[in-house]
Design a protein around this motif. Structure first.
Motif, PDB file in Angstrom:
ATOM      1  N   PRO A   1       0.826  -1.211   0.000  1.00 44.92           N
ATOM      2  CA  PRO A   1       0.000   0.000   0.000  1.00 44.92           C
ATOM      3  C   PRO A   1       0.856   1.256   0.000  1.00 44.92           C
ATOM      4  N   ARG A   2       0.295   2.329  -0.547  1.00 43.81           N
ATOM      5  CA  ARG A   2       0.959   3.627  -0.498  1.00 43.81           C
ATOM      6  C   ARG A   2       0.810   4.204   0.909  1.00 43.81           C
ATOM      7  N   GLU A   3       1.722   5.098   1.254  1.00 43.24           N
ATOM      8  CA  GLU A   3       1.649   5.726   2.577  1.00 43.24           C
ATOM      9  C   GLU A   3       0.347   6.503   2.734  1.00 43.24           C
ATOM     10  N   SER A   4      -0.129   7.112   1.648  1.00 42.30           N
ATOM     11  CA  SER A   4      -1.381   7.873   1.711  1.00 42.30           C
ATOM     12  C   SER A   4      -2.568   6.953   1.991  1.00 42.30           C
ATOM     13  N   GLU A   5      -2.515   5.719   1.487  1.00 46.37           N
ATOM     14  CA  GLU A   5      -3.598   4.758   1.726  1.00 46.37           C
ATOM     15  C   GLU A   5      -3.608   4.308   3.185  1.00 46.37           C
ATOM     16  N   ILE A   6      -2.427   4.141   3.756  1.00 45.88           N
ATOM     17  CA  ILE A   6      -2.360   3.770   5.173  1.00 45.88           C
ATOM     18  C   ILE A   6      -2.890   4.909   6.036  1.00 45.88           C
TER      19      ILE A   6
END
Length: 257
Positions: free
Chosen positions: A131-136
């Protein structure tokens, strides 16, 4: 998040463009003066979590600001404040780690960091990719900036691994392990900086070019599968990959220099 007035932002960008064309000491000093508020904000926030004087943290923060000025590329189209804050904060955290200061990490950030690590594994299984950091951050219900700051704080804190007491503080004992710098976290900080640069460069690619690179290099999909997902032919995927890599090299080369 630090916000700057539109007029100040325009002035800063104009000087940044001038500095990128002719990097003189005079222009760099002008940029440091214009962005001093960023350093003061970060230094003030961290000073509430450690025992070091605010004035010392502020001076160290200016070193991070200068690093950001020297590495910023105005052609990327991103706000300088968002680019500079990780450098300022990283420089201060490195200083604290080298000094052996004990950071008081907020309990909320400790909980978020633990939940984030668990979510990273769950999202990887659900999405079929990392996952992307923005998704986390979205899954945690916080902003991307707070998630980045949370990770930086936890990754740069000192790990207590030795119990020998070397000093008595007013609020408890400091062990020898508290005074040891963590070399691994320095590498993690560099990875975080590189990831930020790559994300900014990727955001400037065309949608299909970006999708091709993500499918093949990030998700490790065969080109035929990538072509089906994007809705183009495998040959077109190959062309987008070559085009995207050339563009990324051109965008990232100034930062590497």
């Amino acid at each position: 998040m630090t916000t700057q007035s539109p007029s100040l932002g325009i002035q800063i960008m104009e000087v940044l463009i001038a500095y990128s064309r002719n990097p003189t000491l005079k222009l760099r000093n002008q940029l440091v003066e214009l962005n001093a508020g960023l350093v003061r904000q970060v230094a003030h926030r961290i000073s509430r979590q450690c025992c070091e004087p605010y004035e010392d943290l502020e001076q160290v923060g200016y070193l991070g600001l200068i690093r950001a000025i020297e590495r910023f590329n105005p052609q990327q189209g991103s706000a300088f404040s968002s680019f500079a804050i990780p450098y300022i904060r990283g420089e201060i955290l490195h200083y604290l780690r080298d000094r052996g200061s004990v950071m008081r990490i907020p309990r909320r950030w400790q909980d978020l960091y633990t939940k984030g690590k668990k979510l990273r594994k769950e999202l990887a299984q659900t999405l079929g990719r990392q996952p992307r950091e923005s998704e986390i951050a979205q899954a945690l219900g916080i902003s991307s900036q707070e998630w980045n700051e949370c990770q930086l704080a936890l990754q740069n804190r000192l790990l207590v691994s030795l119990d020998a007491t070397v000093n008595q503080a007013h609020d408890g004992m400091i062990s020898f392990g508290d005074t040891l710098p963590d070399p691994k976290s320095q590498g993690q900080q560099k990875i975080q900086e590189d990831r930020l640069q790559l994300q900014k460069a990727m955001s400037q690619l065309e949608d299909k070019t970006k999708a091709a690179i993500e499918c093949v290099f990030l998700w490790d999909l065969p080109r035929k599968e990538a072509a089906k997902r994007i809705g183009i032919s495998p040959m077109t995927v190959t062309r987008h990959l070559q085009k995207g890599l050339d563009q990324l090299i051109a965008l990232l080369r100034p930062q590497a220099a």
